[in-house]
Design a protein around this motif. Structure first.
Motif, short mmCIF file in Angstrom:
data_model
loop_
_atom_site.label_atom_id
_atom_site.label_comp_id
_atom_site.label_asym_id
_atom_site.label_seq_id
_atom_site.Cartn_x
_atom_site.Cartn_y
_atom_site.Cartn_z
N SER A 1 -29.50 -17.08 18.16
CA SER A 1 -29.61 -15.64 18.35
C SER A 1 -29.76 -15.28 19.82
O SER A 1 -30.21 -14.21 20.15
CB SER A 1 -30.80 -15.10 17.55
OG SER A 1 -31.97 -15.71 18.03
N GLN A 2 -29.42 -16.26 20.68
CA GLN A 2 -29.48 -15.99 22.12
C GLN A 2 -28.04 -15.90 22.63
O GLN A 2 -27.33 -16.88 22.60
CB GLN A 2 -30.19 -17.13 22.85
CG GLN A 2 -31.49 -17.56 22.23
CD GLN A 2 -32.56 -16.50 22.37
OE1 GLN A 2 -32.67 -15.86 23.41
NE2 GLN A 2 -33.32 -16.28 21.31
N ALA A 3 -27.68 -14.73 23.11
CA ALA A 3 -26.33 -14.60 23.66
C ALA A 3 -26.32 -15.17 25.07
O ALA A 3 -27.32 -15.09 25.78
CB ALA A 3 -25.92 -13.14 23.70
N ARG A 4 -25.22 -15.79 25.43
CA ARG A 4 -25.02 -16.18 26.82
C ARG A 4 -23.75 -15.50 27.30
O ARG A 4 -22.68 -15.70 26.72
CB ARG A 4 -24.91 -17.69 26.95
CG ARG A 4 -24.49 -18.13 28.35
CD ARG A 4 -24.91 -19.53 28.64
NE ARG A 4 -26.36 -19.63 28.70
CZ ARG A 4 -27.01 -20.79 28.65
NH1 ARG A 4 -26.36 -21.91 28.51
NH2 ARG A 4 -28.32 -20.81 28.73
N ASP A 5 -23.91 -14.67 28.31
CA ASP A 5 -22.80 -13.86 28.79
C ASP A 5 -22.43 -14.23 30.22
O ASP A 5 -23.22 -14.82 30.95
CB ASP A 5 -23.16 -12.37 28.75
CG ASP A 5 -23.27 -11.85 27.31
OD1 ASP A 5 -22.90 -12.60 26.39
OD2 ASP A 5 -23.76 -10.73 27.13
N LEU B 1 -23.11 -9.39 22.35
CA LEU B 1 -24.48 -9.27 21.84
C LEU B 1 -24.82 -10.47 20.95
O LEU B 1 -23.94 -11.06 20.32
CB LEU B 1 -24.62 -7.97 21.05
CG LEU B 1 -24.42 -6.72 21.91
CD1 LEU B 1 -24.40 -5.47 21.03
CD2 LEU B 1 -25.48 -6.61 22.98
N PRO B 2 -26.11 -10.79 20.92
CA PRO B 2 -26.52 -11.93 20.10
C PRO B 2 -26.30 -11.68 18.61
O PRO B 2 -26.35 -10.54 18.15
CB PRO B 2 -28.01 -12.08 20.42
CG PRO B 2 -28.42 -10.80 21.02
CD PRO B 2 -27.23 -10.20 21.66
N SER C 1 -26.91 -6.49 14.21
CA SER C 1 -25.90 -7.02 15.11
C SER C 1 -24.57 -7.12 14.36
O SER C 1 -24.49 -7.75 13.31
CB SER C 1 -26.31 -8.41 15.59
OG SER C 1 -25.30 -8.93 16.43
N VAL C 2 -23.53 -6.48 14.89
CA VAL C 2 -22.19 -6.59 14.31
C VAL C 2 -21.22 -7.00 15.40
O VAL C 2 -21.43 -6.66 16.57
CB VAL C 2 -21.73 -5.26 13.68
CG1 VAL C 2 -22.48 -4.97 12.39
CG2 VAL C 2 -21.89 -4.13 14.66
N ASP D 1 -32.49 -4.21 21.36
CA ASP D 1 -33.27 -4.89 22.40
C ASP D 1 -32.34 -5.52 23.45
O ASP D 1 -32.37 -5.12 24.62
CB ASP D 1 -34.22 -5.84 21.65
CG ASP D 1 -34.62 -7.11 22.35
OD1 ASP D 1 -34.20 -7.34 23.48
OD2 ASP D 1 -35.39 -7.87 21.75
N PRO D 2 -31.43 -6.42 23.07
CA PRO D 2 -30.51 -6.89 24.11
C PRO D 2 -29.63 -5.78 24.69
O PRO D 2 -29.29 -5.83 25.88
CB PRO D 2 -29.66 -7.95 23.40
CG PRO D 2 -29.90 -7.77 21.95
CD PRO D 2 -31.27 -7.17 21.82
N ILE D 3 -29.30 -4.81 23.85
CA ILE D 3 -28.49 -3.72 24.39
C ILE D 3 -29.24 -3.03 25.53
O ILE D 3 -28.66 -2.68 26.57
CB ILE D 3 -28.13 -2.70 23.29
CG1 ILE D 3 -27.16 -3.34 22.28
CG2 ILE D 3 -27.50 -1.44 23.88
CD1 ILE D 3 -26.90 -2.51 21.05
#
Lengths: 518, 280, 334, 315
Positions: free
Chosen positions: A278-282, A325-326, A332-333, A425-427
């Motif tokens: 659930s951790q995005a890496r961008d 996004l994660p 999350s979609v 939250d990530p957004i």
């Protein structure tokens, strides 16, 4: 017989004794069930230093797991990441039309200095969060907070907001004693007082190789339940993950945060605790740089990255990203059209650039993790195939952050990870940091963020998220790479540990099987 | 880099031409250097080729030194890295030696402000530990082989300058050098004919220890990410990359370390042999 | 007078064990209590090595391959262990006081370093003994000089320090290895007087190694002449100097410098040079240079033997028929 | 040398060190001018307005002539103000204060190891010059110089610290005992490359002392045992190595920078490495100053020590 023998032998003997040292490690290490430790201390290893002791400055993984231990939060994450649960606040009510939250505090919550947590303390804390220089923007919907009695706080908002409960689980939502217990902020943050399970004891060598020591807080709200069980928590930060792995295997660390596949693969399956990814890496692309101002280059880069390959070197820990996004976070979609690896398309996009000059770009990343290093090498190789030459630029996490915030980068790897059970939250990170840093257009995201966070309807939220993902794809200033699990290495004698998907974990619940008797 | 006055291997000048160690060392280095240019054909593997299906293969007949975390052949990479490390280490010792000889001769011949200036500059340089000077210069100039060479040149010339200046000061008082000068031989000729032969054996010893030191500094810099950057291939950098896997996939970082040690031994052999020849 | 020190059949070797060279072969002599004994010869004759062998301080690469070294103890001569004899019984003075004094120690400490290491003298004892010794060897201001470093002293004073150091352990025999060679003539005389005085006052035996026949003549009771690693003649000084019984001694005496000849003049009286340890002829080693040599000399190695009509002992085969006239006494005046 | 002579000698050397120190400061100050980037921007952060930047420039004195800036810089250095780290979270002086004890302990322990290793091997090798032990030690020493310190560090961690459990794997301690234990392996890794240099010098010193006349004279005068070794061999053999002291210290300092990074010791060297990796200018500047001043000081101490050990040295 020569005169020299005796002194020489004597010196050699001294050298030998001095060289051997004495003593044994703190833990018994060992594997298999039934392993025990000699003392009731938890020694934690991590690669990322804390960002200071103030919640306002919290942004990194180090602070995310440390702040809740010291300060406690009104609400906390459910261990499975599905939502929030009570913390210092036993419950809360929300009135969307009146735009007010009412928090009912537990009566048994106490600060480490012995005073109970009151409404006044929480109201003071809300003001500190909102007025914070670094993270205040997250709390800009707060109009005022007031204590209506010793254990009730009413928070008035400027707009309807369903994001606040998740926000209250963040490391920025640190509960302080009213007026910092009579201290100046400098004094307070040099030796903070909190209502978390542990009390700040010392902080040595602040920075990349710091050691933080925490002691059991006897006034913790779950003290009656016997929590925390551990007497002392020692957090040892070191930039070198492989060294920590050795220390763990040698029984000198009981727990490692931020475990990646390279290290995890050297452990037993019981020792490596892997939550859902659930951790995005961008990848951030700085559109203020002349070459990257051309969206064709940014899209070409995105298309040239083989996300399956990136994921394959860290099997079990990493999956390819579909958007920025994660995943595995409520609401999350994915974007309408997920990322695809298409070298031909990438080359075509390269040809469409307005400026056909050769492209040389730097790629900044946090260099202490071997998995990131492996990943950036693959990215470099992949981008070379479309004629983009990449120079790798490793630094520590604080520096990566300051490079990002000062716009001093071409490409930067960063993790807009969820730290609370909502994708907004990530957004919010991306909105306040990643997008401004890369020079992206924030208008749509801002709008959809407000829409999503003022609604209680999941369908509305989902639609807003999808729009944000599609916008990110169109702009391509932030490109999703992978989704990762941030795992933990846990010694066999550590019990009660639950790996949550949101970097922080409930340290109060951890128990250590200690050696009994002599 | 600082060449130290006393280095093991130096003091003992035994009888014999020194040919055997000289030859052994030279052949070792030459082979390594030659192999670095033909690493691909020689090993049958492209040193830069990542093969995610062949990660972490242990040493076998197919992959002599195994493969790394990206499935690249470690043997091929160790060989290719020799092509980076050896020339840089060599230049990192030879350039400062040349600078030092010229400046030392200058300081010895030119009395007055020029000589003083050179020696004061030497004092100043010696106030910085060589490796720290290197890091600072790499910081100012950016990481890479060029910065490394500049750092080495700035730091290591002092020893040679002091050596040559000492010999010049000693020789200029000798009759035959006076005579040579009186006979119209220029400073350059005197330097080449009389000074260098006197200073050379010791300079060679310094240079040998400088090569070893330069190599270990280059590797240390790269290990810390301040030296040769990927996609350049360098031993220190390979060691850093393999470090996480030291326990289970030891070959990834142990092999390049052994290569560094091998070069150190080869250089020592050459230096010992050369010194014996020069002192005969 | 009873014998204090007896060296017999001393053989010193260098080089490999398979093909050793012998810089000293089968050397022997005796020294009595209170006697001054001279060991003379050119450089390379092995006299200094012999002296070093007596204390067991042979230079690296030289080893003792044979011989008996005995020292009197309780009225009986017995073989001694070097380490023991050095601190009790045998003392030694070196040729170069500059190099023989440790530059990193103060004079006072240096003088008593031996007994301090051996008998564990206290600092106070050592200090007062050092002052006594320095006074005994004639240091003008012992208190001040005890605090000085060797390099701050003149050559003569350094040699006095050296002597004081050797006397610190109360030896009964003092070995002197060319103790005045490195000094000015005027200072030489002072040191010789000092040694003589000490000998008389302490009843010391002295072994003098020197190439200076004048010194021997002046100080010694008996003498041994060494040539190419062997003793070729030994006897009382008066006898040897007036009636040498070996052609080499005779040549040596003829070439003896008078006060106005340069010091390191070669032995003009004898043609050729002394053979090195590796180039020694069979038989009599002096034979190739000897005006009186017979074919037989080259074949036979002649041991020291009594000489008819003389108290000396000689290694010359022809000693009986040569006899020879007494030397011109004038040459012997120093 | 008399007491007063020594005093005067130290004073003279101190005076000689002053101009060098000033030039060093000037050089380090000049680094600021060479590095690209606006110091005001570093202080203010990226979001500062132009007015703020101008105010900071005036505050920092950047609008003044360079010589005056240098004077101000000197003033700041004297008062211990070396600026803050790039992220602004820590003062450079704090960083130096917390790192210095670590580096000093590491250097002290490595010095002890270096001296012990070099002393023991030198004595052993000098017993029989060119003998078996001597040759063997020489070969091992050649390897020691050639082994990269950081690599040895890794190997020690994985090969010694992990299996024995006797040493911390990375990191520092907080009590004297744990600090010492944490210093053992890094110091060892460091000593392996430095000890051979000292050993060679010590060995030749010992051989020379043992061949000397004063050694023979001392023996003849009855000196024996440890007194002989200590006062007539080691004391004299110590002179050449002590004159190497400055060179050895710079070698040790260089090695410490590497070793601190390998073992994750929070000393000055690790700070320097991290600052170089993160391009943190103030830290580099401050640390360069500290390191170079340390070398100047060590040079001073070395000269004085040589004079104390060898009274023949001209004052």
């Amino acid at each position: 017989m020569n005169k020299w023998t005796k002194p020489a032998a004597a010196i050699a003997a001294v050298a030998l004794v001095a060289g051997c040292g004495s003593g044994t490690g703190t833990g018994t290490g060992g594997s298999g069930t039934g392993a025990v430790k000699a003392s009731n201390d938890l020694v934690i290893g991590r690669t990322v230093a804390v960002d200071g002791m103030s919640g306002d400055s919290c942004y990194g993984a180090g602070s995310i797991s440390t702040m809740p231990m010291i300060y406690g939060n009104l609400l906390t994450n459910k261990p499975d990441g599905s939502g929030v649960q009570p913390g210092i606040a036993a419950s809360y009510d929300y009135d969307a039309t009146a735009r007010t939250y009412t928090f009912h505090l537990r009566e048994d919550a106490g600060f480490s200095n012995g005073s109970p947590v009151t409404g006044a303390d929480v109201a003071f804390s809300f003001e500190q969060w909102r007025d914070g220089k670094t993270s205040g923007a997250y709390y800009d919907m707060i109009k005022s907070a007031e204590a209506t009695d010793a254990h009730t706080v009413v928070v008035h908002l400027t707009r309807a907001d369903t994001f606040l409960p998740a926000l209250l689980t963040w490391c920025t939502s640190t509960v302080y004693p009213d007026r910092y217990a009579g201290m100046t902020p400098e004094q307070f943050f040099a030796k903070p007082i909190g209502a978390g399970p542990f009390t700040f004891a010392s902080w040595q060598n602040p920075g990349p190789s710091e050691t933080i020591t925490l002691k059991k807080n006897p006034h913790y709200y779950d003290a009656a339940k016997g929590q925390p069980s551990i007497d002392t928590v020692v957090v040892k930060t070191s930039a070198d993950a492989s060294q920590q792995m050795l220390a763990f295997q040698g029984g000198q660390l009981d727990l490692i945060e931020g475990l990646t596949a390279d290290e995890g693969n050297q452990l037993t399956t019981e020792q490596a605790r892997i939550p859902k990814p659930s951790q995005a890496r961008d990848l951030m692309l700085n559109s203020k740089r002349p070459a990257l101002a051309d969206v064709n280059l940014r899209k070409a880069i995105s298309a040239a990255i083989d996300r399956n390959a990136l994921a394959s070197v860290q099997q079990g820990y990493v999956v390819p990203a579909e958007g920025i996004l994660p995943i595995n976070v409520p609401n999350s979609v994915p974007p309408t059209e997920p990322y695809t690896y298409d070298l031909a398309a990438a080359k075509a996009l390269m040809a469409q650039r307005a400026d056909q000059k050769p492209v040389t770009l730097t790629l900044g990343f946090e260099g202490s993790s071997s998995t990131v290093k492996t990943m950036v090498q693959l990215i470099r190789d992949q981008l070379a195939q479309i004629g983009v030459e990449v120079t790798l630029k490793p630094s520590d996490s604080a520096t990566v952050y300051s490079q990002g915030s000062s716009g001093d980068f071409d490409m930067l790897i960063s993790d807009p990870s969820a730290i609370s059970p909502t994708v907004f939250d990530p957004i919010s990170f991306v909105l306040t940091a990643w997008y401004p840093w890369t020079g992206a257009d924030t208008a749509l995201m801002k709008d959809k963020f407000t829409v999503g966070t003022s609604s209680t309807d999941d369908a509305v939220k989902d639609a807003a998220v999808r729009a944000i993902q599609d916008d990110a794809r169109a702009q391509s200033t932030v490109i999703g790479l992978v989704n990762m699990s941030t795992a933990f290495a846990v010694a066999d004698y550590v019990e009660g540990f639950t790996a949550t998907p949101f970097l922080s974990y409930d340290a109060a619940a951890i128990r250590i099987r200690i050696r009994t008797g002599s | 880099m600082v060449a130290l006055v006393q280095v093991p291997g130096r003091r003992r000048v035994r009888r014999g031409s020194g040919s055997a160690p000289l030859l052994t060392g030279a052949v070792l280095l030459a082979l390594l250097l030659a192999a670095s240019f033909a690493a691909g054909p020689l090993t049958g593997h492209d040193p830069a080729l990542t093969d995610l299906t062949a990660r972490f293969r242990p040493p076998t007949a197919e992959h002599w030194f195994g493969t790394d975390q990206l499935g690249r052949d470690v043997f091929a990479r160790v060989l290719v890295a020799a092509g980076t490390d050896l020339p840089l280490a060599l230049l990192g010792a030879v350039i400062p030696a040349l600078i030092g000889i010229v400046l030392g001769a200058l300081a010895g011949y030119a009395r007055g402000w020029l000589g003083t200036a050179v020696m004061r500059l030497a004092d100043l340089i010696q106030a910085f530990p060589s490796y720290i000077l290197l890091i600072v210069l790499v910081f100012l100039l950016g990481p890479g082989g060029g910065s490394f060479l500049v750092g080495a040149a700035v730091g290591a010339w002092v020893t040679y300058a002091r050596l040559v200046r000492g010999v010049v000061l000693r020789l200029r008082e000798l009759d035959y050098v006076r005579a040579a000068q009186a006979a119209g031989l220029g400073h350059t000729r005197v330097l080449l004919r009389h000074v260098l032969p006197n200073a050379l054996p010791q300079a060679v010893v310094y240079a040998a220890s400088d090569i070893v030191l330069a190599l270990s500094y280059l590797a240390a810099l790269s290990y810390l990410g301040l030296g040769i950057q990927a996609p350049g291939i360098e031993w220190g950098q390979m060691i850093a990359e393999g470090q996480p896997f030291l326990r289970n996939q030891w070959w990834v970082s142990v092999m390049p370390g052994l290569a560094i040690i091998l070069v150190g031994v080869a250089v020592r052999l050459i230096a010992g042999g050369l010194e014996r020849r020069l002192q005969r | 007078m009873t014998t204090l020190l007896r060296i017999s059949d001393l053989v010193l070797e260098t080089g490999s064990a398979e093909a050793p060279l012998r810089p000293v072969s089968h050397v022997g002599f005796e020294v009595s209590h209170g006697e001054a004994f001279g060991l003379v010869g050119e450089s390379g004759s092995g006299k200094s090595l012999t002296l070093r062998a007596v204390t067991g301080l042979l230079p690296e690469g030289v080893r003792q391959a044979g011989g008996t070294l005995e020292l009197e103890r309780d009225g009986v001569l017995r073989p001694y262990r070097f380490a023991e004899a050095r601190g009790r019984g045998i003392g030694m003075i070196f040729q170069e006081p500059m190099t023989a004094l440790n530059p990193t120690m103060r004079v006072g400490d240096l003088v008593t370093a031996g007994p301090r290491a051996r008998y564990g003298w206290s600092r106070g004892t050592a200090r007062s003994r050092a002052l006594d010794l320095l006074a005994e060897v004639g240091m003008p201001d012992p208190k001040a000089q005890a605090r000085m470093w060797p390099h701050q002293l003149s050559g003569g004073l350094r040699q006095r320090v050296m002597i004081a150091m050797a006397l610190a352990t109360e030896p009964s025999v003092l070995l002197c290895d060319e103790p005045t060679t490195a000094l000015d003539v005027a200072v030489q005389d002072q040191i010789l007087r000092l040694l003589h005085r000490i000998r008389v006052e302490r009843g010391l035996a002295i072994v003098f190694v020197t190439h200076d026949l004048g010194v021997v003549r002046r100080l010694c009771d008996r003498v041994a002449v060494m040539y190419a690693g062997q003793v070729v003649e030994t006897g009382r000084v008066d006898d040897v100097f007036t009636r040498p019984t070996h052609p080499y001694s005779a040549g040596l005496l003829r070439s003896m410098p008078t006060p106005d000849t340069p010091r390191d003049r070669p032995l003009a009286a004898i043609p050729g040079g002394q053979p090195g340890a590796g180039e020694r002829p069979e038989g009599c080693r002096f034979a190739p240079r000897c005006a009186h040599a017979l074919p037989a000399c080259a074949g036979l190695e002649h041991a020291l033997a009594p000489v008819l009509g003389s108290p000396s002992r000689s290694a010359c085969l022809r000693v009986a028929d040569l006899g020879g006239p007494p030397l011109d006494r004038k040459a012997l005046i120093v | 040398m008399t007491g007063r002579g020594r005093f005067r000698f130290v004073g003279k050397r101190l005076l000689q060190a002053i101009p060098l120190t000033l030039v060093l400061l000037l050089l380090v100050f000049a680094m600021l001018k060479v590095v690209p980037g606006d110091p005001a921007l570093q202080v203010a952060g990226p979001r500062a307005s132009a007015a703020t930047l101008e105010a900071i420039r005036v505050h920092l004195g950047l609008d003044q002539p360079v010589w005056l800036q240098f004077v101000h810089y000197l003033g700041r250095v004297v008062t211990g103000d070396l600026g803050t780290t790039a992220t602004g979270s820590t003062k450079v002086s704090t960083l130096i204060a917390s790192g210095t004890p670590v580096t000093l302990v590491l250097l002290a322990v490595s010095t002890v190891f270096t001296v012990l290793i070099a002393g023991a091997t030198a004595l052993l090798a000098a017993r029989r010059p060119d003998g078996l032990a001597d040759r063997l030690i020489n070969v091992v020493a050649a390897f020691g110089v050639g082994v990269p310190t950081f690599w040895l560090g890794i190997v020690l961690l994985a090969g010694v610290a992990l299996p024995t459990g006797a040493f911390p794997i990375g990191g520092w301690g907080d009590t004297p005992a744990t600090v010492l234990r944490a210093a053992v392996l890094p110091a060892l890794a460091l000593s392996v490359s430095v000890a051979p240099v000292l050993m060679a010098s010590l060995r030749s010193g010992i051989v020379e002392a043992r061949r000397s006349e004063y050694h023979a004279a001392a023996q003849a005068a009855g000196v024996r045992g440890w007194t002989l070794t200590r006062r007539f061999v080691l004391r004299n053999a110590a002179v050449p190595p002590v004159s190497l002291l400055a060179a050895l210290t710079t070698l040790l300092l260089s090695g410490a920078v590497v070793v601190e990074s390998t073992f994750g010791l929070p000393g000055l060297g690790l700070s320097l490495t991290q600052a170089a990796q993160n391009r943190d200018f103030n830290v580099i500047q401050g640390l360069t100053l500290v390191f170079s001043l340390a070398v100047v000081a060590v040079n001073l101490v070395g000269d004085v020590l040589v004079a104390l050990l060898d009274p023949r040295v001209e004052v």
